[in-house]
Scaffold this motif. Structure first.
Motif: not given
Lengths: 114, 111
Positions: A1-14, A21-23, A74-80
């Motif tokens: 366990d690196s101590g870095v947490t990312q959520t969600p683990k899986h994401l399916i979208t159109a 994405l959260r870190c 941190s959050e990574l936002n992906l659009s369009s």
């Protein structure tokens, strides 16, 4: 366990949708890095934040944006979203920005765009 | 920009030493050499790093050439769990190549 947490683990979208994405970095780490890894491709550096401020930018698309909050997550936002955005997205953290520090990676978020 | 060159793939027998080479002929005097590995379906994992002198830790050894234009990651006794992609990275002041990963070397360990 690196101590870095990312959520969600899986994401399916159109296609055309927007996702976040959260870190959560390791306790005490001030730097956060985001990477994209497409199928059978290398790790592409997207962006780095240090203590809330953007420090370095890689080949990040204009449709993508990120931020680091006062609590250092941190959050990574992906659009369009497009089909080609399907990939593993990794977050890493390190104590600072020094050349002599190691980075710790999360397990990634697998994004599938359908 | 300083970059690294690694063989695409290597094979090793289990329990034998493995030497993974990396060329970085345009390295600058302040660049650290870092090695990471990525096991299947996992995030990259730190292995070792150094500046000029050879380094050892519980995972591996790093041998750095005297002119620093190349380095070698040494796994003393390869196990099946060491099968991964190994990345050699230069980390320096220039923000354009902070933790920039190349294509790495895919290590296959044969039982």
């Amino acid at each position: 366990d690196s101590g870095v947490t990312q959520t969600p683990k899986h994401l399916i979208t159109a296609t055309g949708q927007r996702v976040t994405l959260r870190c959560s970095p390791r306790s005490g780490d001030l730097s956060v890095y985001w990477y994209q890894q497409s199928l059978d491709q290398g790790l592409q550096f997207l962006i780095q934040y240090y203590n809330g401020e953007e420090r370095a930018k890689g080949n990040i698309l204009e449709r993508f944006s990120a931020q680091q909050f006062p609590d250092l997550h941190s959050e990574l936002n992906l659009s369009s979203l497009e089909l080609g955005d399907s990939a593993l997205y990794f977050c890493a953290s390190s104590p600072g920005t020094g050349m002599n520090t190691e980075a710790f990676f999360g397990q990634g978020t697998r994004l599938t765009v359908v | 920009d300083a970059k690294t060159t690694q063989p695409n793939s290597m094979e090793s027998n289990e329990e034998e030493p493995v030497h993974l080479p990396c060329n970085h002929s345009t390295i600058s005097g302040t660049d650290y050499i870092h090695w990471y590995r990525q096991l299947p379906s996992q995030g990259p994992e730190y292995v070792i790093h150094g500046l000029t002198s050879n380094v050892n830790n519980r995972m591996a050894s790093l041998a750095i050439a005297e002119d620093r234009k190349s380095s070698t990651l040494i796994l003393h006794r390869a196990t099946l769990r060491d099968a991964a992609v190994y990345y050699c990275i230069l980390r320096g002041f220039n923000p354009t190549y902070k933790y920039i990963f190349g294509t790495g070397t895919r290590l296959k360990v044969l039982a």
